[in-house]
Design a protein around this motif. Structure first.
Motif, PDB file in Angstrom:
ATOM      1  N   THR A   2       0.922  -1.340   0.049  1.00  0.00           N
ATOM      2  CA  THR A   2      -0.214   0.044  -0.090  1.00  0.00           C
ATOM      3  C   THR A   2       0.705   1.181   0.232  1.00  0.00           C
ATOM      4  O   THR A   2       1.618   1.336   0.754  1.00  0.00           O
ATOM      5  CB  THR A   2      -1.149   0.099   1.373  1.00  0.00           C
ATOM      6  N   ARG A   3       0.525   2.284  -1.100  1.00  0.00           N
ATOM      7  CA  ARG A   3       1.224   3.491  -0.685  1.00  0.00           C
ATOM      8  C   ARG A   3       0.749   4.467  -0.016  1.00  0.00           C
ATOM      9  O   ARG A   3      -0.743   4.645  -0.195  1.00  0.00           O
ATOM     10  CB  ARG A   3       1.267   3.913  -2.564  1.00  0.00           C
ATOM     11  N   ARG A   4       1.327   4.896   0.882  1.00  0.00           N
ATOM     12  CA  ARG A   4       0.710   5.781   1.819  1.00  0.00           C
ATOM     13  C   ARG A   4       1.025   7.128   1.647  1.00  0.00           C
ATOM     14  O   ARG A   4       2.241   7.431   1.683  1.00  0.00           O
ATOM     15  CB  ARG A   4       1.297   5.258   3.240  1.00  0.00           C
ATOM     16  N   VAL A   5       0.248   8.169   1.956  1.00  0.00           N
ATOM     17  CA  VAL A   5       0.376   9.486   1.401  1.00  0.00           C
ATOM     18  C   VAL A   5       0.174  10.342   2.605  1.00  0.00           C
ATOM     19  O   VAL A   5      -0.986   9.792   3.395  1.00  0.00           O
ATOM     20  CB  VAL A   5      -0.315  10.163   0.279  1.00  0.00           C
ATOM     21  N   VAL A   6       1.018  11.461   3.016  1.00  0.00           N
ATOM     22  CA  VAL A   6       0.579  12.377   4.068  1.00  0.00           C
ATOM     23  C   VAL A   6       0.361  13.757   3.423  1.00  0.00           C
ATOM     24  O   VAL A   6       1.243  14.092   2.563  1.00  0.00           O
ATOM     25  CB  VAL A   6       1.730  12.187   5.043  1.00  0.00           C
ATOM     26  N   ALA A   7      -0.728  14.194   3.804  1.00  0.00           N
ATOM     27  CA  ALA A   7      -0.855  15.886   3.543  1.00  0.00           C
ATOM     28  C   ALA A   7      -1.114  16.482   5.056  1.00  0.00           C
ATOM     29  O   ALA A   7      -1.341  15.723   5.976  1.00  0.00           O
ATOM     30  CB  ALA A   7      -1.945  15.800   2.689  1.00  0.00           C
ATOM     31  N   ALA A  25      -3.667  14.825  -3.503  1.00  0.00           N
ATOM     32  CA  ALA A  25      -2.541  14.011  -2.542  1.00  0.00           C
ATOM     33  C   ALA A  25      -3.043  12.368  -2.718  1.00  0.00           C
ATOM     34  O   ALA A  25      -2.149  11.652  -2.786  1.00  0.00           O
ATOM     35  CB  ALA A  25      -2.435  14.681  -1.291  1.00  0.00           C
ATOM     36  N   ALA A  26      -4.392  12.436  -2.589  1.00  0.00           N
ATOM     37  CA  ALA A  26      -5.231  10.980  -2.310  1.00  0.00           C
ATOM     38  C   ALA A  26      -4.921  10.330  -3.678  1.00  0.00           C
ATOM     39  O   ALA A  26      -4.416   8.965  -3.701  1.00  0.00           O
ATOM     40  CB  ALA A  26      -6.697  11.381  -2.109  1.00  0.00           C
ATOM     41  N   GLU A  31      -3.804   5.049   0.330  1.00  0.00           N
ATOM     42  CA  GLU A  31      -4.052   5.655   1.856  1.00  0.00           C
ATOM     43  C   GLU A  31      -3.710   7.217   1.755  1.00  0.00           C
ATOM     44  O   GLU A  31      -2.639   7.556   1.424  1.00  0.00           O
ATOM     45  CB  GLU A  31      -3.552   4.893   2.800  1.00  0.00           C
ATOM     46  N   LEU A  32      -4.590   7.999   2.228  1.00  0.00           N
ATOM     47  CA  LEU A  32      -4.096   9.504   2.402  1.00  0.00           C
ATOM     48  C   LEU A  32      -4.441   9.746   4.153  1.00  0.00           C
ATOM     49  O   LEU A  32      -5.618   9.470   4.344  1.00  0.00           O
ATOM     50  CB  LEU A  32      -5.129  10.354   1.839  1.00  0.00           C
ATOM     51  N   LEU A  62     -13.982  13.499   5.118  1.00  0.00           N
ATOM     52  CA  LEU A  62     -14.037  13.455   3.769  1.00  0.00           C
ATOM     53  C   LEU A  62     -13.838  12.254   3.013  1.00  0.00           C
ATOM     54  O   LEU A  62     -13.047  11.470   3.480  1.00  0.00           O
ATOM     55  CB  LEU A  62     -12.849  14.742   3.388  1.00  0.00           C
ATOM     56  N   GLY A  63     -14.469  12.004   2.082  1.00  0.00           N
ATOM     57  CA  GLY A  63     -14.136  10.714   1.492  1.00  0.00           C
ATOM     58  C   GLY A  63     -12.797  10.243   0.941  1.00  0.00           C
ATOM     59  O   GLY A  63     -12.340   9.106   0.827  1.00  0.00           O
ATOM     60  N   VAL A  64     -12.161  11.313   0.475  1.00  0.00           N
ATOM     61  CA  VAL A  64     -10.592  10.760   0.212  1.00  0.00           C
ATOM     62  C   VAL A  64      -9.627  10.568   1.127  1.00  0.00           C
ATOM     63  O   VAL A  64      -8.563   9.991   0.844  1.00  0.00           O
ATOM     64  CB  VAL A  64     -10.092  12.148  -0.855  1.00  0.00           C
ATOM     65  N   VAL A  65     -10.077  10.806   2.331  1.00  0.00           N
ATOM     66  CA  VAL A  65      -8.900  10.782   3.437  1.00  0.00           C
ATOM     67  C   VAL A  65      -9.269   9.417   4.208  1.00  0.00           C
ATOM     68  O   VAL A  65     -10.380   8.984   4.599  1.00  0.00           O
ATOM     69  CB  VAL A  65      -9.320  11.800   4.569  1.00  0.00           C
ATOM     70  N   THR A  66      -8.269   8.963   4.318  1.00  0.00           N
ATOM     71  CA  THR A  66      -8.114   7.312   5.025  1.00  0.00           C
ATOM     72  C   THR A  66      -8.344   7.947   6.458  1.00  0.00           C
ATOM     73  O   THR A  66      -8.990   7.008   7.234  1.00  0.00           O
ATOM     74  CB  THR A  66      -7.003   6.537   4.744  1.00  0.00           C
TER      75      THR A  66
END
Length: 148
Positions: A2-7, A25-26, A31-32, A62-66
């Motif tokens: 899983t590629r994990r992204v942070v904003a 970002a997502a 995962e965001l 928000l739906g894009v946020v994990t």
């Protein structure tokens, strides 16, 4: 894997610019995770109007946020170490120095990419893409004066 992204950001009075940033970002991973700055740590601009947990809860919805996380009170890298991202996406206009962040991450043994989101272009003239401008508009419309 899983590629994990942070904003990360303040996210006071969420507006279309925030939605653009988080959506972009997502799209870079599966995962965001979003780190919401604590009020006491916001020193580069006016402090947020809304409480920390409320801002985190709105971003988390928000739906894009994990998952949305509150920032650490003393060390901004603590949640990043815990999340262990593959990518950190900075907002297009955030005050952070990209190279300084890369150096700090390397010094802590965190191996991840650091990139910037693109700006969201206004779609119509009166659209507000800044919390400060939203606050000013509210004050203006209510007959109050801004401190700026």
């Amino acid at each position: 894997m899983t590629r994990r992204v942070v904003a990360q950001g303040t996210f006071d009075l969420v507006h279309p610019g925030h939605v653009h940033y988080l959506s972009e970002a997502a799209a870079l991973g599966e995962e965001l995770h979003v780190i919401v700055a604590r009020r006491q740590n916001v020193t580069h601009k006016e402090p947020p109007v809304l409480p920390d947990r409320q801002r985190r809860d709105v971003i988390d919805a928000l739906g894009v946020v994990t998952e949305a996380h509150l920032g650490h009170t003393e060390d901004i890298f603590v949640p990043i170490e815990r999340i262990d991202p593959d990518v950190i996406v900075l907002g297009h206009d955030q005050h952070h120095d990209d190279d300084a962040i890369r150096e700090a991450l390397a010094a802590r043994g965190i191996d991840c990419e650091v990139t910037r989101a693109t700006p969201r272009e206004k779609r119509y003239e009166e659209e507000l893409l800044s919390t400060g401008r939203i606050v000013d508009r509210i004050l203006e419309s209510r007959g109050c004066e801004s401190d700026e």
